[in-house]
Motif scaffolding. Structure first.
Motif: not given
Length: 383
Positions: A69-79, A83-84
């Motif tokens: 119940g505590s979804p993560s806000g960590y990590g890179q976006s697919q965009f 791009r990388g």
């Protein structure tokens, strides 16, 4: 006398530990491999047994956090990932011509590009070590594209894949980090450069293990950071000295508690099988493993929101930050801190009768808190 008398309880065999880690993860779950970013984050918080265990077991912490119940806000976006990848492909295109230009090599034909293909991470790591040894003795430039390196973390092997390792004709090895954030007027965002340096330090640490058994090889403490120049897509580069990050990473990795010790202390019913366990059982299993939450975890761990909620509910001062925790001495909860700041010396006895523990007035931290309260009251005109 028997050696077992002074060595404590025997450690379980590594095969038993690996079997237990697989049980904790769940038989149907594919293990999530550690990467250099995760190792750097783990080394930055070596007291967190929870992360060491979950990462060592290969648990999908993003899925675990969502089910808690505590979804993560960590990590890179697919965009950002796309791009990388596109920028990295540009840097390495045409035999790495752009990268070679940044290294000062004008003729790509003078550079070796060894084939590092092999079966599995262990095979690739062995093939990388062989390619490094061969390139070191050749007296030529060599580019190793996505080599595989190995380092031991918490008693378990971790396989790492840097973007590029360059072998110089004099036998030096240099890690190349390719990032898609811009370098404007020769400078990039310090926070992003710092994160890249900590990640590269993990690669340098692992590369040093190979160099230690390779004749005439040395690992450069300066990594080559390649980024887009200004607002274009043209690659530019800067050398980043990672000796400080390397020293910290080496020390912290050595301090990490071994996985067999963590596993041995677990209750039998602990499980992190996200597919099979209920949220209630997962929450109880997570709480069975000690953690060391700090606000810095929000930028480095998928379980940070869950751990923050638990730290706030418990009122521990660690939720305020490591520096604050260090200043507060023996005051371990926010309630104790507020009680110490609120109470003047004449109120200590009454506070003790009321069940509050605000610390002794002789404690420097308590004295500083009371002085800060007085100054605040003066500033607000409340005295």
């Amino acid at each position: 006398m028997s050696a077992s008398l002074d060595s404590g309880p025997p450690r379980p065999p590594q095969t038993t530990v690996r079997h237990r880690l697989a049980e904790l993860r769940g038989p149907a779950s594919v293990p999530r491999p550690l990467d250099a970013r995760a190792v750097a984050a783990l080394a930055a918080n070596p007291g967190c047994r929870r992360r060491a265990l979950l990462d060592g077991a290969g648990v999908d912490k993003t899925a675990l956090a969502a089910k808690l119940g505590s979804p993560s806000g960590y990590g890179q976006s697919q965009f950002a990932i796309a791009r990388g990848n596109a920028f990295e492909a540009k840097v390495k295109a045409d035999g790495g011509r752009e990268l070679l230009r940044l290294l000062g090599v004008e003729e790509p034909a003078e550079v070796d590009l060894p084939d590092l293909a092999a079966a599995g991470p262990q095979g690739r790591a062995a093939r990388t070590a062989l390619a490094l040894r061969e390139a070191t003795g050749a007296g030529r430039w060599a580019l190793l594209d996505h080599p595989m390196l190995a380092v031991e973390v918490a008693g378990a092997p971790v396989y790492l894949e840097p973007d590029v390792v360059v072998v110089h004709p004099d036998g030096r090895w240099t890690v190349v980090e390719i990032k898609s954030f811009p370098m404007i007027d020769g400078a990039a965002d310090p926070a992003k450069v710092g994160a890249a340096a900590r990640q590269a330090a993990v690669y340098v640490l692992a590369l040093g293990r190979v160099a230690a058994v390779t004749e005439d090889a040395t690992v450069s403490h300066s990594v080559l950071l390649v980024c887009p120049k200004d607002f274009s897509n043209l690659p530019t580069a800067a050398a980043v000295d990672v000796r400080k990050q390397l020293s910290v990473t080496r020390r912290q990795v050595e301090r990490l508690t071994r996985l067999d010790e963590i596993v041995a202390a677990l209750p039998e019913d602990v499980s992190f099988d996200v597919a099979e366990c209920s949220p209630e059982r997962l929450a109880a299993s997570v709480e069975a493993v000690p953690h060391a939450y700090a606000p810095e975890c929000l930028a480095a761990c998928e379980l940070a929101f869950h751990c923050r909620a638990r730290a706030r509910a418990a009122g521990v001062v660690e939720a305020l930050g490591r520096s604050v925790r260090g200043e507060l001495g023996g005051l371990t909860t926010i309630g104790e801190v507020l009680a110490a700041a609120r109470r003047e010396s004449g109120e200590d006895a009454q506070g003790a009768q009321d069940g509050e523990s605000g610390g002794s007035g002789d404690d420097p931290a308590v004295a500083a808190l009371r002085r800060a309260r007085e100054l605040r009251a003066e500033a607000l005109g409340c005295r």
